[in-house]
Structures are given as C-alpha cells and as structure tokens.
Design an enzyme around this catalytic site. Sequence first.
Site, PDB file in Angstrom:
ATOM      1  N   HIS A 171       0.773  -1.294  -0.006  1.00  0.00           N
ATOM      2  CA  HIS A 171      -0.350   0.054   0.207  1.00  0.00           C
ATOM      3  C   HIS A 171       1.014   1.237   0.200  1.00  0.00           C
ATOM      4  CE1 HIS A 171      -3.040  -2.772   2.080  1.00  0.00           C
ATOM      5  NE2 HIS A 171      -3.753  -2.826   0.954  1.00  0.00           N
ATOM      6  N   LYS A 208     -16.836  -6.147   5.399  1.00  0.00           N
ATOM      7  CA  LYS A 208     -15.791  -6.632   6.172  1.00  0.00           C
ATOM      8  C   LYS A 208     -15.760  -5.805   7.453  1.00  0.00           C
ATOM      9  CE  LYS A 208     -12.467  -7.197   2.443  1.00  0.00           C
ATOM     10  NZ  LYS A 208     -10.963  -6.612   1.871  1.00  0.00           N
ATOM     11  N   ARG A 216      -2.619  -6.464  -8.368  1.00  0.00           N
ATOM     12  CA  ARG A 216      -1.597  -7.481  -8.140  1.00  0.00           C
ATOM     13  C   ARG A 216      -1.677  -8.411  -9.008  1.00  0.00           C
ATOM     14  NH1 ARG A 216      -2.913  -8.278  -2.048  1.00  0.00           N
ATOM     15  NH2 ARG A 216      -4.819  -7.754  -3.088  1.00  0.00           N
ATOM     16  N   SER A 219      -2.867  -8.131   3.099  1.00  0.00           N
ATOM     17  CA  SER A 219      -3.345  -7.980   4.477  1.00  0.00           C
ATOM     18  C   SER A 219      -3.719  -9.354   4.995  1.00  0.00           C
ATOM     19  CB  SER A 219      -4.216  -6.903   4.230  1.00  0.00           C
ATOM     20  OG  SER A 219      -3.919  -5.860   3.741  1.00  0.00           O
TER      21      SER A 219
HETATM   22  P1  ADP Z   1      -9.943  -3.582  -0.158  1.00  0.00           P
HETATM   23  O1  ADP Z   1     -10.575  -4.053   0.884  1.00  0.00           O
HETATM   24  O2  ADP Z   1     -10.765  -2.290  -0.464  1.00  0.00           O
HETATM   25  O3  ADP Z   1      -9.963  -4.376  -1.293  1.00  0.00           O
HETATM   26  P2  ADP Z   1      -7.233  -3.521   0.777  1.00  0.00           P
HETATM   27  O4  ADP Z   1      -6.869  -2.822   1.849  1.00  0.00           O
HETATM   28  O5  ADP Z   1      -7.147  -4.889   0.616  1.00  0.00           O
HETATM   29  O6  ADP Z   1      -8.688  -2.805   0.625  1.00  0.00           O
HETATM   30  O7  ADP Z   1      -6.502  -2.948  -0.502  1.00  0.00           O
HETATM   31  C1  ADP Z   1      -6.720  -1.345  -0.993  1.00  0.00           C
HETATM   32  C2  ADP Z   1      -5.999  -1.411  -2.383  1.00  0.00           C
HETATM   33  O8  ADP Z   1      -4.701  -1.797  -2.314  1.00  0.00           O
HETATM   34  C3  ADP Z   1      -6.691  -2.243  -3.485  1.00  0.00           C
HETATM   35  O9  ADP Z   1      -6.735  -1.400  -4.614  1.00  0.00           O
HETATM   36  C4  ADP Z   1      -5.650  -3.635  -3.370  1.00  0.00           C
HETATM   37  O10 ADP Z   1      -5.754  -3.871  -4.534  1.00  0.00           O
HETATM   38  C5  ADP Z   1      -4.451  -2.610  -3.248  1.00  0.00           C
HETATM   39  N1  ADP Z   1      -3.155  -3.492  -2.849  1.00  0.00           N
HETATM   40  C6  ADP Z   1      -3.261  -4.435  -1.835  1.00  0.00           C
HETATM   41  N2  ADP Z   1      -2.096  -5.101  -1.420  1.00  0.00           N
HETATM   42  C7  ADP Z   1      -1.373  -4.438  -2.611  1.00  0.00           C
HETATM   43  C8  ADP Z   1       0.112  -4.640  -2.967  1.00  0.00           C
HETATM   44  N3  ADP Z   1       0.864  -5.663  -2.267  1.00  0.00           N
HETATM   45  N4  ADP Z   1       0.612  -4.122  -3.921  1.00  0.00           N
HETATM   46  C9  ADP Z   1      -0.351  -3.184  -4.628  1.00  0.00           C
HETATM   47  N5  ADP Z   1      -1.449  -3.012  -4.296  1.00  0.00           N
HETATM   48  C10 ADP Z   1      -1.995  -3.547  -3.302  1.00  0.00           C
END
Ligand code: ADP
Length: 151
Positions: free
Chosen positions: A18, A42, A92, A130
């Site tokens: 992130h 969630k 990703r 995450s």
């Molecule tokens: P959500 O619950 O809205 O999917 P996340 O917190 O899981 O939120 O992720 C927020 C954003 O960051 C999403 O667009 C997700 O695809 C992106 N993301 C998560 N992990 C990575 C990573 N390792 N590299 C690049 N983008 C990521």
Amino acid sequence: MKRIALFPGSFDPFTKGHEDIVIRGLKLFDEIIVAIGYNSSKSRRYFEVELMVKKISETFEKYPNIKVLTFSELTAEFAKKHEANYLLRGLRNTTDFEYENSISQVNRHLNPELESVFLITSPQFAAISSSIIREVHRYDGDVSAFLPYRL
Ligand code: ADP
C-alpha cells in the site's frame, strides 16, 4: 485545480505494498487521502481502525500532502465531499483486476466525475496481502518485513 486522489481500502493492516502505491501516486497527484473504510461487509476488523490511522500517519509524517481519514459511507460520496476526482487503487493480479473492474464501474455510475486510476504493484510487493499478514500475526509470526511501521 489541485489533483486530489482518494486511496480507499480496508488497510487491515496497511502494508508496504500500500505504501508503495501511495508514494508512486504522488507523481500523479498533488494530494492523496488514504481513507480507511470500515463498517462495510468486512466490518469485523483484526487491527483497530484507530491503530491503523496512527500507524499510517506515522509512516507519512514527512509528507504534508498525504492525509489519513476514515469513512463508513459510499466511497464515491466520500470522494465528492473531499473534492477528490480520482480514486487510486493497486493491482497485483487478475483477481484484483476482476474485483477492481466491477467496483470502478459502480463508482463511475455513482459519481461520473470520479476517475479510477490503477497502479500495477511493484514486483517486490506483489505477494504482500493484508489477509496473509493477519494469519501470520494471529499465530505470533513476525510480520515486520511486510509493514512500513512497527506494530
Ligand atoms: P479493499 O478491502 O478495498 O480491497 P485493501 O486494503 O485490501 O482494500 O487494498 C486497498 C488497495 O490496495 C486495493 O486496490 C488493493 O488491490 C491494493 N493492494 C493491496 N495489496 C497490494 C500490494 N501488495 N501491491 C499493490 N497494491 C495492493
């Protein structure tokens, strides 16, 4: 006009993946709002929202153009309120793509002014998620290598 992007997510927890998207996003936008969404489908979090606000703020303390906020409403509405015309998201893999494609179509419908902008993950962060970090942490594993701050 100032280019303001909203980077919304659950951030449960906020990871180095992130962080990378936000820092790279600064090349495109004047201001980025990292927005922790909660109370949606969630709603049961592993890391408290307040803790994440603190840790993300610490991570970006040297960047006056990165803000950290929380929200529990439609992302498109929240963006409008904060005059953000862009939604920043990370991709990703094809699973992310399928999901992001659907939500960006809905967000465009809800707020036609809002453009979604996607950055492809940097290869060294592609495997960071995450949900895996939560699993490792739950069983007392060391997750420090995946986080841009100390828990
Ligand atoms: P959500 O619950 O809205 O999917 P996340 O917190 O899981 O939120 O992720 C927020 C954003 O960051 C999403 O667009 C997700 O695809 C992106 N993301 C998560 N992990 C990575 C990573 N390792 N590299 C690049 N983008 C990521």
